[in-house]
Design a protein around this motif. Sequence first.
Motif, PDB file in Angstrom:
ATOM      1  N   CYS A 105       0.859  -1.184   0.000  1.00  0.00           N
ATOM      2  CA  CYS A 105       0.000   0.000   0.000  1.00  0.00           C
ATOM      3  C   CYS A 105       0.900   1.240   0.000  1.00  0.00           C
ATOM      4  O   CYS A 105       1.804   1.346   0.830  1.00  0.00           O
ATOM      5  CB  CYS A 105      -0.891  -0.015   1.241  1.00  0.00           C
ATOM      6  N   GLY A 149      -0.016   4.155   0.771  1.00  0.00           N
ATOM      7  CA  GLY A 149      -0.408   5.023   1.884  1.00  0.00           C
ATOM      8  C   GLY A 149       0.272   4.643   3.178  1.00  0.00           C
ATOM      9  O   GLY A 149       1.049   5.413   3.731  1.00  0.00           O
ATOM     10  N   CYS A 150       0.041   3.422   3.643  1.00  0.00           N
ATOM     11  CA  CYS A 150       0.573   2.992   4.937  1.00  0.00           C
ATOM     12  C   CYS A 150       1.853   2.177   4.830  1.00  0.00           C
ATOM     13  O   CYS A 150       2.464   1.849   5.840  1.00  0.00           O
ATOM     14  CB  CYS A 150      -0.483   2.198   5.707  1.00  0.00           C
ATOM     15  N   ARG A 151       2.249   1.799   3.593  1.00  0.00           N
ATOM     16  CA  ARG A 151       3.463   1.035   3.326  1.00  0.00           C
ATOM     17  C   ARG A 151       3.449  -0.365   3.932  1.00  0.00           C
ATOM     18  O   ARG A 151       4.484  -0.932   4.246  1.00  0.00           O
ATOM     19  CB  ARG A 151       4.721   1.791   3.800  1.00  0.00           C
ATOM     20  N   LEU A 193      -3.571   0.702  -2.892  1.00  0.00           N
ATOM     21  CA  LEU A 193      -3.953   1.312  -1.613  1.00  0.00           C
ATOM     22  C   LEU A 193      -4.918   0.410  -0.856  1.00  0.00           C
ATOM     23  O   LEU A 193      -5.779  -0.226  -1.465  1.00  0.00           O
ATOM     24  CB  LEU A 193      -4.653   2.652  -1.847  1.00  0.00           C
ATOM     25  N   HIS A 194      -4.797   0.408   0.460  1.00  0.00           N
ATOM     26  CA  HIS A 194      -5.817  -0.230   1.291  1.00  0.00           C
ATOM     27  C   HIS A 194      -7.057   0.663   1.277  1.00  0.00           C
ATOM     28  O   HIS A 194      -6.920   1.894   1.207  1.00  0.00           O
ATOM     29  CB  HIS A 194      -5.357  -0.348   2.751  1.00  0.00           C
ATOM     30  N   CYS A 251      -6.949   4.266   3.099  1.00  0.00           N
ATOM     31  CA  CYS A 251      -5.603   4.859   3.140  1.00  0.00           C
ATOM     32  C   CYS A 251      -5.440   6.017   2.160  1.00  0.00           C
ATOM     33  O   CYS A 251      -4.326   6.490   1.962  1.00  0.00           O
ATOM     34  CB  CYS A 251      -4.544   3.791   2.857  1.00  0.00           C
ATOM     35  N   LEU A 298      -4.013   9.301   3.823  1.00  0.00           N
ATOM     36  CA  LEU A 298      -2.606   9.121   4.174  1.00  0.00           C
ATOM     37  C   LEU A 298      -1.725   9.192   2.923  1.00  0.00           C
ATOM     38  O   LEU A 298      -0.672   9.824   2.924  1.00  0.00           O
ATOM     39  CB  LEU A 298      -2.405   7.787   4.889  1.00  0.00           C
ATOM     40  N   ALA A 299      -2.172   8.570   1.846  1.00  0.00           N
ATOM     41  CA  ALA A 299      -1.424   8.610   0.578  1.00  0.00           C
ATOM     42  C   ALA A 299      -1.348  10.035   0.042  1.00  0.00           C
ATOM     43  O   ALA A 299      -0.317  10.433  -0.510  1.00  0.00           O
ATOM     44  CB  ALA A 299      -2.071   7.692  -0.443  1.00  0.00           C
ATOM     45  N   ASP A 312     -11.094   6.175   0.145  1.00  0.00           N
ATOM     46  CA  ASP A 312     -11.467   6.363   1.550  1.00  0.00           C
ATOM     47  C   ASP A 312     -12.913   5.970   1.804  1.00  0.00           C
ATOM     48  O   ASP A 312     -13.235   5.400   2.840  1.00  0.00           O
ATOM     49  CB  ASP A 312     -11.241   7.811   1.982  1.00  0.00           C
TER      50      ASP A 312
END
Length: 90
Positions: free
Chosen positions: A6, A8-10, A41-42, A45, A48-49, A77
């Motif tokens: 992901c 966003g959160c890696r 992406l999750h 996320c 965050l991304a 989201d």
Amino acid sequence: MPIRTCVGCRVADEQSVLIRLVQGRTGVVVSRTAPGRGAWLHPGCGELAARRRAVPRALKVAPGALLGLAEALAEVDAAGSAWEKPGPTQ
């Protein structure tokens, strides 16, 4: 099952759990099968991304060159827990 990270959160996870964003001809689209470089992406996320400016970096384009990025991240989201993991077809 293929593993993707992901942006966003890696966090690495199964491909079936993640949402893929691709730069199409008319802007950013959410699609698992569209051709081109993708950013995974999750669900949830997207914000965050956006803060990390990760999607333009993952797609290797200039940050201002992505049309519809904010809408696509809002869609990610909004998917949240409603995103369904695709199951095998019988």
